[in-house]
Design an enzyme around this catalytic site. Structure first.
Site, mmCIF file in Angstrom:
data_model
loop_
_atom_site.group_PDB
_atom_site.id
_atom_site.type_symbol
_atom_site.label_atom_id
_atom_site.label_comp_id
_atom_site.label_asym_id
_atom_site.label_seq_id
_atom_site.Cartn_x
_atom_site.Cartn_y
_atom_site.Cartn_z
ATOM 1 N N CYS A 83 -24.876 -16.762 -24.152
ATOM 2 C CA CYS A 83 -25.117 -18.224 -23.828
ATOM 3 C C CYS A 83 -24.460 -18.174 -22.401
ATOM 4 O O CYS A 83 -24.731 -17.761 -21.529
ATOM 5 C CB CYS A 83 -24.606 -18.908 -24.933
ATOM 6 S SG CYS A 83 -24.755 -20.749 -24.802
ATOM 7 N N HIS A 191 -27.832 -17.787 -29.416
ATOM 8 C CA HIS A 191 -26.475 -17.281 -30.094
ATOM 9 C C HIS A 191 -27.173 -16.114 -31.272
ATOM 10 O O HIS A 191 -27.437 -16.450 -32.258
ATOM 11 C CB HIS A 191 -25.929 -18.420 -30.618
ATOM 12 C CG HIS A 191 -25.222 -19.295 -29.898
ATOM 13 N ND1 HIS A 191 -23.728 -18.859 -29.351
ATOM 14 C CD2 HIS A 191 -25.761 -20.442 -28.838
ATOM 15 C CE1 HIS A 191 -23.628 -20.048 -28.349
ATOM 16 N NE2 HIS A 191 -24.780 -20.968 -28.187
ATOM 17 N N GLU A 193 -24.903 -14.607 -32.938
ATOM 18 C CA GLU A 193 -24.057 -14.738 -34.332
ATOM 19 C C GLU A 193 -24.348 -15.993 -35.073
ATOM 20 O O GLU A 193 -23.812 -16.126 -36.284
ATOM 21 C CB GLU A 193 -22.525 -14.937 -33.664
ATOM 22 C CG GLU A 193 -22.386 -16.306 -33.029
ATOM 23 C CD GLU A 193 -22.946 -16.763 -31.813
ATOM 24 O OE1 GLU A 193 -22.505 -17.711 -31.238
ATOM 25 O OE2 GLU A 193 -23.560 -15.809 -31.187
#
Length: 212
Positions: A83, A191, A193
């Site tokens: 990001c 992202h 994650e």
């Protein structure tokens, strides 16, 4: 010795990144740290971030992490930007008219207002939610389907001057660059994650990656 350093400069969703990395590397010694010495000595570095570019760059510079990041990249250690950890690698961001790290040539631009999809529906900025990623060939894409969906939250995107950096694009509604790579560095706008199985696979690939 720290196997994986997750860079903490006071901004970013560090807990979710740490949990995701621990899930794919349960035996690794993982440190969430803003200490330059720990980051410099780590085997691999993950550089996440979220928030506004002026705030991010202020914190990075005030903590002396700009030099550490440049040194780690220059030394050839596996490095993953996420990001804002992608955007600040470039020269300059339109967000707050902010000079960035300048590791790559090119600006960070804001999505235009008045965007519409193919059906004429208005598209909101920030670009938020799941979107397809059209990727090239790289070790970090191993086992990830073409056009797999990843989770995005951003209002700005990078415009590399070197087309050879581009590792993936997404569409909103026009194509924009969402991943770059050079040597030991790989950085993404989305992202991983927060991107379910595809995101965890990318993180697993990073843990196993030995760039030449």
């Amino acid at each position: 010795m720290v196997d994986i350093a997750i860079v903490d400069y006071g901004m970013g969703n560090l807990r979710s990144v740490q949990q995701a990395v621990r899930k794919v590397a349960p035996q690794a010694n993982i440190a969430v740290t803003g200490e330059a010495g720990v980051i410099a000595a780590a085997g691999r570095v993950v550089f996440p971030g979220q928030g506004a570019a002026p705030d991010c760059m202020r914190e990075i510079r005030s903590r002396g992490l700009d030099k550490v990041i440049a040194d780690v990249v220059g030394e050839g250690k596996p490095f993953l930007g996420i990001c804002m950890g992608l955007q600040v690698l470039f020269e300059h961001s339109e967000e707050g008219d902010t000079p960035c790290l300048g590791l790559f040539a090119g600006p960070v631009k804001r999505f235009a207002s008045g965007l519409q999809d193919a059906q004429g529906n208005k598209l909101k900025v920030p670009h938020m939610g799941w979107n397809q990623v059209h990727h090239g060939k790289h070790a970090l894409w191993d086992g990830i389907a073409q056009d797999a969906r990843f989770y995005f939250v951003h209002s700005y995107y990078v415009q590399p001057r070197d087309a050879g950096l581009v590792q993936a694009t997404s569409d909103y509604p026009q194509p924009f660059v969402c991943a770059v790579a050079r040597d030991n560095l790989f950085a993404v706008q989305f992202h991983p994650e927060k991107s379910a199985a595809a995101g965890l696979r990318l993180l697993q690939n990073f843990i196993n990656w030995n760039p030449v």
